[in-house]
Design an enzyme around this catalytic site. Sequence first.
Site, PDB file in Angstrom:
ATOM      1  N   LYS A   1       2.653  11.431  -3.339  1.00 42.41           N
ATOM      2  CA  LYS A   1       1.672  10.720  -4.166  1.00 42.41           C
ATOM      3  C   LYS A   1       0.711  11.686  -4.856  1.00 42.41           C
ATOM      4  O   LYS A   1       0.199  11.408  -5.931  1.00 42.41           O
ATOM      5  CB  LYS A   1       0.901   9.745  -3.280  1.00 42.41           C
ATOM      6  CG  LYS A   1      -0.003   8.767  -4.028  1.00 42.41           C
ATOM      7  CD  LYS A   1      -0.562   7.786  -3.023  1.00 42.41           C
ATOM      8  CE  LYS A   1      -1.583   6.851  -3.613  1.00 42.41           C
ATOM      9  NZ  LYS A   1      -2.056   5.917  -2.585  1.00 42.41           N
TER      10      LYS A   1
ATOM     11  N   GLU B   1      -7.259   0.589  -4.287  1.00 40.05           N
ATOM     12  CA  GLU B   1      -7.198   0.448  -2.833  1.00 40.05           C
ATOM     13  C   GLU B   1      -8.484  -0.104  -2.202  1.00 40.05           C
ATOM     14  O   GLU B   1      -8.421  -1.046  -1.407  1.00 40.05           O
ATOM     15  CB  GLU B   1      -6.809   1.787  -2.207  1.00 40.05           C
ATOM     16  CG  GLU B   1      -5.323   2.079  -2.413  1.00 40.05           C
ATOM     17  CD  GLU B   1      -4.972   3.550  -2.345  1.00 40.05           C
ATOM     18  OE1 GLU B   1      -5.813   4.354  -1.890  1.00 40.05           O
ATOM     19  OE2 GLU B   1      -3.846   3.896  -2.755  1.00 40.05           O
TER      20      GLU B   1
ATOM     21  N   ASP C   1     -13.003   4.894   2.332  1.00 42.62           N
ATOM     22  CA  ASP C   1     -11.566   5.046   2.576  1.00 42.62           C
ATOM     23  C   ASP C   1     -11.187   6.517   2.667  1.00 42.62           C
ATOM     24  O   ASP C   1     -11.173   7.235   1.667  1.00 42.62           O
ATOM     25  CB  ASP C   1     -10.785   4.357   1.439  1.00 42.62           C
ATOM     26  CG  ASP C   1      -9.255   4.494   1.603  1.00 42.62           C
ATOM     27  OD1 ASP C   1      -8.806   5.259   2.483  1.00 42.62           O
ATOM     28  OD2 ASP C   1      -8.531   3.843   0.845  1.00 42.62           O
TER      29      ASP C   1
ATOM     30  N   ASP D   1       0.888  -1.161   0.000  1.00 44.53           N
ATOM     31  CA  ASP D   1       0.000   0.000   0.000  1.00 44.53           C
ATOM     32  C   ASP D   1       0.927   1.213   0.000  1.00 44.53           C
ATOM     33  O   ASP D   1       1.518   1.547   1.027  1.00 44.53           O
ATOM     34  CB  ASP D   1      -0.890  -0.027   1.254  1.00 44.53           C
ATOM     35  CG  ASP D   1      -1.676   1.272   1.448  1.00 44.53           C
ATOM     36  OD1 ASP D   1      -1.653   2.142   0.547  1.00 44.53           O
ATOM     37  OD2 ASP D   1      -2.320   1.407   2.510  1.00 44.53           O
TER      38      ASP D   1
HETATM   39 MG    MG Z   1      -4.583   4.658   2.086  1.00 46.71          MG
END
Ligand code: MG
Length: 620
Positions: A82, A180, A202, A20
């Site tokens: 990111k 994800e 999330d 991840d």
């Molecule tokens: Mg995450």
Amino acid sequence: MDTPTDTPTDAPTETIIGIDLGTTNSAVAYMKDGESVIVPNMEGDALTPSVVAFAEDDRRWVGRIAKTQAVANPRRTIFSIKRRMGSTRTAREELLDVVSSIKRRMGTENVVTVGNRTYTPVEISAMILEKLKADTEAYLGKTIKRAVITVPAYFNDSQRRATREAGAVAGLEVVRLVNEPTAASLAYGLDIEKVHSILVWDLGGGTFDVSVLELGDGVFEVKAVNGNTKLGGDDYDQRLVEMLIERFRDEWDVDLNQDATAKRMTRQLAEQAKMRLTDDAETRVVLPAYLSEGRRCALTVTRDAFEQITADITERMVAPAECALSDAGIDPIALDRVVLVGGMTRVPAVRALVKRITGIDPYGHIDPDKVVALGAAIQAGVLAGQVHNVTLVDVTPLSLGIETKGELFTRIIHRNTPIPTTKSKLFTNAEDDQTVVEIHVLQGERELAPDNVTLDKFYLHDVEPQPRGEARLEVWFDIDANGMVHVSAVDLQQDTVKRIRIEAACQPPADVVERMLAQSQEKMESDQRKRQEIEAGIRGENLILATEKLVGDMGETPDEKVRQAAEAAEHGTAQVRDAMADGRLERITSANETLEAQVKKLDLAIKAAAAPIMAQEPVA
Ligand code: MG
Ligand code: ADP
């Protein structure tokens, strides 16, 4: 394009790890005796902060050390890389904006500068991956060559490519990119036997993803995805920072904005306070000596106050969540389970919102900041042949299609179609003897091509010349397991099949999806009407052409009935032309209908005049 390597390893001892690669924190997991487990890093932690820092002398730190030294070294510490991965714009947008895209390539937009060196987001991400790889190798005592890496559901082509590239730079072959929320549901899914609909919520440090999945018989189908790539814990921290700056200025006459170090310290104080407020109704924020000039400056922040100043951020999750549910065609009441992912879903206000929208107590027995890595490891296990009976099905978030006559958008793959998928549609030439056909590939939900996003444009050359409407051109769309779109066009009249391919991602950035869906809702009626108007216009044109062809082929005719019918039809074409110039849908439609009847009558009259015997004495 690089294709995924799905072939299971033939060396039975090779471990494919699941990673991840988070905006804020990263984690690694692997399959151990049939179970997915987290690999702790060198510091002994499950999570590695996605932070890279550089010393003056070129040494660098990654992870916890980088994060904690940030206060002393803010200008040489890189957070949230990111958010800069790949370009969030489509290839077309870049083309249209050549100058700024050249600038971008020369490095003014996405790169980060530390001292007199610049680094690309790929390089920085690779440094994080290198640490994860090295720590895992030390822990497992073997070399790691391959990995499954997770990405937000809305990462586009360029962002996915950048992630793969980072893996390659770090010496990892990325065998698969997994969304994800899909990975999270995998982590939860293995113990589920019957069909369940699941909502995955999330909220991490920098992104919000919401997905609706259906599970059954080892098959995971993502019914709908939505979210926002610019919404996360960082935004909550920022609000607390603003509050702390204001209150420490007013109550203690301290300037927390004085320099970069003070700002970074304030950020850490804010994040820590936020975390404490998850468990406590109020918390004390005490300034370190550096900021308070030796005085003991402290104040109390209550959870109520925190919730108040961040209420609008929390509310921004409502629309994407409701949208995902309605796209999936699932009433919140029908949801079986709600899964929480991301450290921020520990926050009570976030949990309360989830409960408010779904009516369900969210499910979170797996640690929300580890669950994605655990799921990635399961997917790695599937690819390595260690895990069976699990398949992943994703969906495309927006429709894909091409532009057709009259600037219409014609869908070939509808949104929320499970991927991988292949769909084709037959088209024809808009003009007589057309030898070149433009294929304008679009993505979106609006009825008119210019309102959608261009993915690419290409030309099919050397098409066999045919009268208008007679060519048979087949356009194929194909989305692979990584969400990459391939388009080909074939002229079916030719012996040799011509095939041109373009490649693009079916996952546009979240803000594009959001904007597109909002606009398509808002403009649905006017769009539909515009589409009907254009379609009526095209129909009118076709009728006029058909009439002219009939009259032209007829030549001089002595037959009174034919002449009358021809005059009527010619009058009818004039009516259609007038109606088209006027543009009103009802008028065009009614003129079309009249002309259509007149054309039929003319056709019959011509046939009757040409074959009087047949018409009078049909063969029994
Ligand atoms: Mg995450
Ligand atoms: P990402 O997916 O972006 O890497 P994570 O899932 O690791 O992020 O979540 C990180 C975010 O969660 C950060 O904003 C962090 O402050 C927040 N967070 C972690 N633990 C807690 C907690 N106990 N209470 C509140 N927020 C938390």
